[in-house]
Design an enzyme around this catalytic site. Sequence first.
Site, short mmCIF file in Angstrom:
data_model
loop_
_atom_site.label_atom_id
_atom_site.label_comp_id
_atom_site.label_asym_id
_atom_site.label_seq_id
_atom_site.Cartn_x
_atom_site.Cartn_y
_atom_site.Cartn_z
N GLU A 1 -10.24 3.85 4.19
CA GLU A 1 -9.38 4.62 3.29
C GLU A 1 -9.85 4.33 1.88
O GLU A 1 -9.83 3.17 1.43
CB GLU A 1 -7.90 4.25 3.48
CG GLU A 1 -7.36 4.71 4.84
CD GLU A 1 -5.85 4.67 4.96
OE1 GLU A 1 -5.19 3.91 4.21
OE2 GLU A 1 -5.31 5.40 5.83
N GLN B 1 -3.05 1.89 15.10
CA GLN B 1 -2.02 2.41 14.18
C GLN B 1 -1.15 3.48 14.85
O GLN B 1 0.08 3.46 14.73
CB GLN B 1 -2.70 3.00 12.93
CG GLN B 1 -1.73 3.56 11.90
CD GLN B 1 -2.47 4.25 10.74
OE1 GLN B 1 -3.70 4.28 10.68
NE2 GLN B 1 -1.70 4.82 9.82
N GLU C 1 -9.59 12.20 8.48
CA GLU C 1 -9.45 13.53 7.88
C GLU C 1 -10.78 14.27 7.87
O GLU C 1 -10.84 15.47 8.17
CB GLU C 1 -8.94 13.41 6.44
CG GLU C 1 -7.53 12.88 6.32
CD GLU C 1 -7.22 12.49 4.88
OE1 GLU C 1 -6.71 13.34 4.14
OE2 GLU C 1 -7.52 11.33 4.51
N TYR D 1 1.09 5.77 -0.49
CA TYR D 1 0.73 6.95 0.30
C TYR D 1 0.87 8.14 -0.62
O TYR D 1 1.57 9.09 -0.31
CB TYR D 1 1.73 7.00 1.46
CG TYR D 1 1.44 7.84 2.66
CD1 TYR D 1 0.21 7.81 3.30
CD2 TYR D 1 2.44 8.66 3.20
CE1 TYR D 1 -0.01 8.56 4.44
CE2 TYR D 1 2.22 9.41 4.35
CZ TYR D 1 0.99 9.35 4.96
OH TYR D 1 0.78 10.09 6.10
N ARG E 1 -7.31 3.40 13.70
CA ARG E 1 -6.39 4.53 13.92
C ARG E 1 -5.73 4.51 15.29
O ARG E 1 -4.60 4.97 15.45
CB ARG E 1 -7.13 5.85 13.74
CG ARG E 1 -7.74 6.06 12.39
CD ARG E 1 -6.70 6.02 11.29
NE ARG E 1 -7.33 6.27 9.99
CZ ARG E 1 -6.69 6.09 8.84
NH1 ARG E 1 -5.44 5.63 8.82
NH2 ARG E 1 -7.30 6.32 7.69
N GLU F 1 -9.35 4.10 -1.82
CA GLU F 1 -8.14 3.96 -2.64
C GLU F 1 -8.47 3.27 -3.96
O GLU F 1 -9.53 2.64 -4.11
CB GLU F 1 -7.09 3.09 -1.91
CG GLU F 1 -6.73 3.59 -0.53
CD GLU F 1 -5.49 2.95 0.05
OE1 GLU F 1 -4.69 2.37 -0.72
OE2 GLU F 1 -5.31 3.04 1.28
N HIS G 1 -3.55 13.94 1.49
CA HIS G 1 -3.74 12.97 2.57
C HIS G 1 -2.51 12.90 3.47
O HIS G 1 -2.63 12.92 4.70
CB HIS G 1 -4.04 11.58 1.98
CG HIS G 1 -4.08 10.48 3.01
ND1 HIS G 1 -5.10 10.34 3.92
CD2 HIS G 1 -3.19 9.48 3.28
CE1 HIS G 1 -4.85 9.30 4.71
NE2 HIS G 1 -3.70 8.76 4.34
N LYS H 1 -3.84 -2.22 10.23
CA LYS H 1 -4.27 -2.30 8.83
C LYS H 1 -4.54 -3.73 8.38
O LYS H 1 -5.30 -3.95 7.44
CB LYS H 1 -3.15 -1.75 7.92
CG LYS H 1 -2.75 -0.33 8.18
CD LYS H 1 -3.69 0.60 7.48
CE LYS H 1 -3.13 2.02 7.44
NZ LYS H 1 -4.00 2.88 6.65
N ASP I 1 -9.07 0.33 2.41
CA ASP I 1 -8.03 -0.08 3.36
C ASP I 1 -8.53 0.25 4.77
O ASP I 1 -8.21 1.29 5.34
CB ASP I 1 -6.74 0.68 3.02
CG ASP I 1 -5.62 0.40 4.00
OD1 ASP I 1 -5.67 -0.63 4.68
OD2 ASP I 1 -4.69 1.23 4.07
N ASP J 1 0.85 -1.20 0.00
CA ASP J 1 0.00 0.00 0.00
C ASP J 1 0.88 1.24 0.00
O ASP J 1 1.84 1.32 0.76
CB ASP J 1 -0.92 -0.01 1.23
CG ASP J 1 -2.08 0.98 1.07
OD1 ASP J 1 -2.43 1.32 -0.08
OD2 ASP J 1 -2.63 1.40 2.10
MN MN Z 1 -4.00 2.85 2.86
#
Ligand code: MN
Length: 393
Positions: free
Chosen positions: A183, A224, A342, A112, A221, A185, A117, A237, A217, A110
């Site tokens: 997420e 993480q 976010e 970024y 949090r 993506e 973001h 994740k 994804d 994955d």
């Molecule tokens: Mn991700």
Amino acid sequence: MPEGSPFPVQNLPYGVFTPRGSAQPRVGVAIGEFVLDLSAVWAGTPLGGDLATGSLNRFLRRGPAEWAYVRERVTNLLTDDGERRLVEANLHRIDEVKLHLPVEVADYVDFYASEQHATNLGHIFRPGGEALLPNWKHLPVGYHGRAGTVVASGTEIRRPSGQRKGPNDPAPVFGSSVKLDIEAELGFVVGAGSTLGEPVGVDDFAQHVFGAVLLNDWSARDIQAWEYVPLGPFLGKSFATSISPWVVPLAALEAARVATPVQQPQPLPYLVEKEPWGLDLELEVRLNGAVISRPPYAGMYWSPAQMLAHTTVNGASLRTGDLYGSGTISGAAADQRGSLIELTWNGRDPITLPDGSTRTFLQDGDTVTMTASAPGADGVRIGFGEVTGTIAG
Ligand code: MN
């Protein structure tokens, strides 16, 4: 063809399905409200054998010349009235088949790649520090994820447990994640592998990558934030990553190709594309049916071709079925952010849903669905279908 279908003949995304009453999964392409059984179209041939399986892998391994041949032949079948009998005998309504994970995932990485973001998360995770770390504009930052927990759209997502430690907690505690997030993506599917020790050039992207899927994804949090220093995401994740059932071939995305944003400083030569693979896709994220974000893919800083070149620049080889995520897609506007952390600024600013309830992170029973569309050939719009998942209550 119903007006506004995401699957006009200019799209032809590939998936794996089992017709009602059958036990044999097979490869098909979506056309309008139907899926065309490709294993039946090529029945009795070696290609037909490779299409009568529970994943796209054997077809993908055949390489780009064969992908182009099958796409051209299917296009002819669907547009030539003389082929109507062969086609109609092998069509199934999509809403009457079972759709599966399309690919047996080999390695999963994955990235970024959204500057917006990465900047937002930098502000949230490292308040007062530099939002973008020094390497970010020099290489596509990524990490190796867990291929075995990439799951089909519709798979129920169990809320993960783990360690968390808030900044004011004296010691870590163990329990269910209280900051379960999404997420939004795009995922890229490698069809043709490469040789160990030989990097794949940035302009050879389409020789290896077959197509793209929608990817959610799922991210805890709180887990993480505590675990990610210094080696990056791990258990926050790896519990589940959902992908859409339809793989949209790169051949269908040619009309969506755009330049990437200006890359300054100039990347090193192995990352410079002759013709960039930016993509003009529009995503939509719905929470329990209500649109909460519309992330634009076109602003992604690093292209998927650059991600692939970077993945292999050290000589690491590719395998059929490798999957890599773009990273969360976030635009500059507040309603274009591709994650709840976010959208709610780590829970500080809850969002309100049409039923009057509010969310910071996901509650049990919540359903998240992502869709995307793009310009296709002949002025039509093409779609990705959807990736959806519900948090187990
Ligand atoms: Mn991700």
